[in-house]
Motif scaffolding. Structure first.
Motif, PDB file in Angstrom:
ATOM      1  N   GLY A   1       0.831  -1.204   0.000  1.00 41.24           N
ATOM      2  CA  GLY A   1       0.000   0.000   0.000  1.00 41.24           C
ATOM      3  C   GLY A   1       0.863   1.250   0.000  1.00 41.24           C
ATOM      4  O   GLY A   1       1.895   1.294   0.665  1.00 41.24           O
TER       5      GLY A   1
ATOM      6  N   GLN B   1       0.228   5.468   0.121  1.00 40.30           N
ATOM      7  CA  GLN B   1      -0.669   6.618   0.139  1.00 40.30           C
ATOM      8  C   GLN B   1      -0.348   7.558  -1.019  1.00 40.30           C
ATOM      9  O   GLN B   1       0.819   7.880  -1.262  1.00 40.30           O
TER      10      GLN B   1
ATOM     11  N   THR C   1      -4.781   0.825   5.949  1.00 38.52           N
ATOM     12  CA  THR C   1      -3.811   1.265   6.959  1.00 38.52           C
ATOM     13  C   THR C   1      -4.553   1.945   8.102  1.00 38.52           C
ATOM     14  O   THR C   1      -5.287   2.913   7.875  1.00 38.52           O
TER      15      THR C   1
ATOM     16  N   LYS D   1       0.910  -6.344   7.697  1.00 39.49           N
ATOM     17  CA  LYS D   1       2.280  -5.801   7.652  1.00 39.49           C
ATOM     18  C   LYS D   1       2.652  -5.249   9.013  1.00 39.49           C
ATOM     19  O   LYS D   1       1.895  -4.492   9.612  1.00 39.49           O
TER      20      LYS D   1
ATOM     21  N   ASP E   1       8.423  -5.246   7.675  1.00 41.35           N
ATOM     22  CA  ASP E   1       9.234  -4.126   7.216  1.00 41.35           C
ATOM     23  C   ASP E   1      10.473  -3.998   8.091  1.00 41.35           C
ATOM     24  O   ASP E   1      10.371  -3.786   9.304  1.00 41.35           O
TER      25      ASP E   1
ATOM     26  N   GLY F   1      13.775  -2.192   1.474  1.00 39.20           N
ATOM     27  CA  GLY F   1      15.137  -2.275   0.963  1.00 39.20           C
ATOM     28  C   GLY F   1      15.308  -3.169  -0.246  1.00 39.20           C
ATOM     29  O   GLY F   1      16.437  -3.476  -0.637  1.00 39.20           O
TER      30      GLY F   1
ATOM     31  N   GLY G   1       7.939  -0.962  -2.113  1.00 36.31           N
ATOM     32  CA  GLY G   1       7.209   0.288  -2.224  1.00 36.31           C
ATOM     33  C   GLY G   1       7.977   1.278  -3.086  1.00 36.31           C
ATOM     34  O   GLY G   1       7.604   1.549  -4.239  1.00 36.31           O
ATOM     35  N   THR G   2       9.086   1.773  -2.560  1.00 41.35           N
ATOM     36  CA  THR G   2       9.848   2.827  -3.236  1.00 41.35           C
ATOM     37  C   THR G   2      10.179   2.464  -4.686  1.00 41.35           C
ATOM     38  O   THR G   2      10.050   3.302  -5.584  1.00 41.35           O
TER      39      THR G   2
END
Ligand SMILES: Cc1cc2nc3c(=O)[nH]c(=O)nc-3n(C[C@H](O)[C@H](O)[C@H](O)COP(=O)(O)O)c2cc1C
Length: 324
Positions: free
Chosen positions: A21, A23, A74, A123, A144, A179, A200-201
């Motif tokens: 997820g 945002q 979330t 998560k 995470d 990571g 995510g990133t």
């Protein structure tokens, strides 16, 4: 060679890769691209202003893919909480088969999802929370590590330690998060005992991510040191891209001042406006240390197939080489 395992079976996808997820980023275009690439995409429920808007976003995503995708819910520690139960019901009533829950006190929602036959990936950021999620009956946990974008928790344990401890302690599948950007990260995560990776990133720096190109370029240009941990002093640590606002927040926190003094700087609407307009210093925006590994802005399909190709090569040829 395929990487089919308990995760791919649970999620009904081809590859052991998940897009967590995000945002303002986890909207239909990106999620459908992830699904079409054979990985598990997650719409972000709270990016939609109302539960009705979430229903429309689910329908929009279905127009772009006939593959499975999920929704992230979330649960934030806010003074005026959004109508979580209504978002949850929108997810269930629209036939979503898998959710990612994250945040505080998920039990009520987890139980409801399970009663309705929705599979739950919870998560979290510590082994003790993962164990409590397992007791709650979730189908899998994603964990995470400290490197991650967003909320790494307060224990500061990186994935290299966290993931194998979690894999030893839990019987449900563990998904390594934080990571990871390439096939090396995937193979490493599998070697540590995870069944899949959550990214995510890395997905923010793809063509389909619905953010201004300047943010994508910033991810390519930044290195692994260019993030800040903010909200440490409020015990709600968040890892964000370093910019003028993150620096200002850290300076205020260093003076021991209360959250009220940063609230205006960090409000969600500023972050959202920045991501849309391309102003990197308008608000805070979430990014992880893994930006140091991001060097291009491929399509999601290119990214996923590249990760899988690299993972196959590593798992077969390189390991044979190492063993000689
Ligand atoms: C822009 C952005 C927004 C995020 N928003 C959320 C969110 O709303 N809810 C959530 O559970 N995780 C959120 N995350 C965390 C991701 O789902 C994922 O756990 C994390 O990015 C993994 O670390 P990585 O960025 O190193 O891959 C966000 C991450 C990013 C990059």
């Amino acid at each position: 060679m395929t990487f089919r395992n308990r995760f791919t079976e649970l999620a009904g996808v081809e590859h052991p890769i998940m897009q967590g997820g995000m945002q303002w980023v986890g909207t239909a275009g990106l999620v459908a691209a992830v699904a079409n690439a054979g990985a598990l995409g997650m719409l972000t429920a709270l990016t939609q202003p109302t539960p009705e808007a979430l229903m429309r976003e689910i329908a929009r995503c279905r127009e772009m893919t006939d593959r499975p995708f999920g929704v992230n819910l979330t649960i934030l520690p806010t003074l005026t909480p959004p109508p979580y139960a209504e978002y949850r019901d929108a997810i269930i009533e629209n036939g979503i088969g898998i959710v990612e829950t994250a945040g505080h006190r998920p039990a009520e929602h987890v139980e409801h999802f399970r009663r309705c036959g929705v599979r739950v990936i919870h998560k979290c950021t510590s082994v003790r929370h993962a164990l409590s999620a397992e007791r709650m009956g979730v189908d899998a946990v994603s964990i995470d590590g400290f490197e991650c974008a967003g909320h790494p928790g307060e224990d500061d344990v990186p994935g290299l330690v966290l993931i194998p401890i979690a894999a030893d302690a839990l019987s449900i599948p563990v998904i390594a998060s934080g990571g990871i950007a390439d096939g090396r990260g995937l193979v490493a995560a599998l070697a540590l005992g995870a069944t899949a990776v959550n990214m995510g990133t890395r997905f923010c720096a793809t063509r389909e991510a619905p953010i201004h190109d300047r943010f994508k370029r910033a991810l390519v240009d930044a290195d692994e040191r260019d993030t800040d941990l903010i909200f440490r002093s409020y015990r709600n640590t968040a890892r964000v891209a370093r910019n003028a606002v993150s620096r200002a927040v850290r300076a205020i926190e260093a003076e021991g001042r209360p959250f009220d003094d940063v609230a205006n700087l960090v409000k969600g609407s500023r972050g959202r406006e920045g991501l849309a307009s391309g102003n990197l210093d308008h608000g805070i925006w979430t990014a992880g240390m893994v930006q140091g590994l991001i060097r291009d802005i491929p399509t999601v399909a290119e990214l996923v197939s590249r990760i899988m190709a690299q993972a196959r090569t590593l798992a077969a040829a390189r390991i044979a080489e190492i063993l000689q």
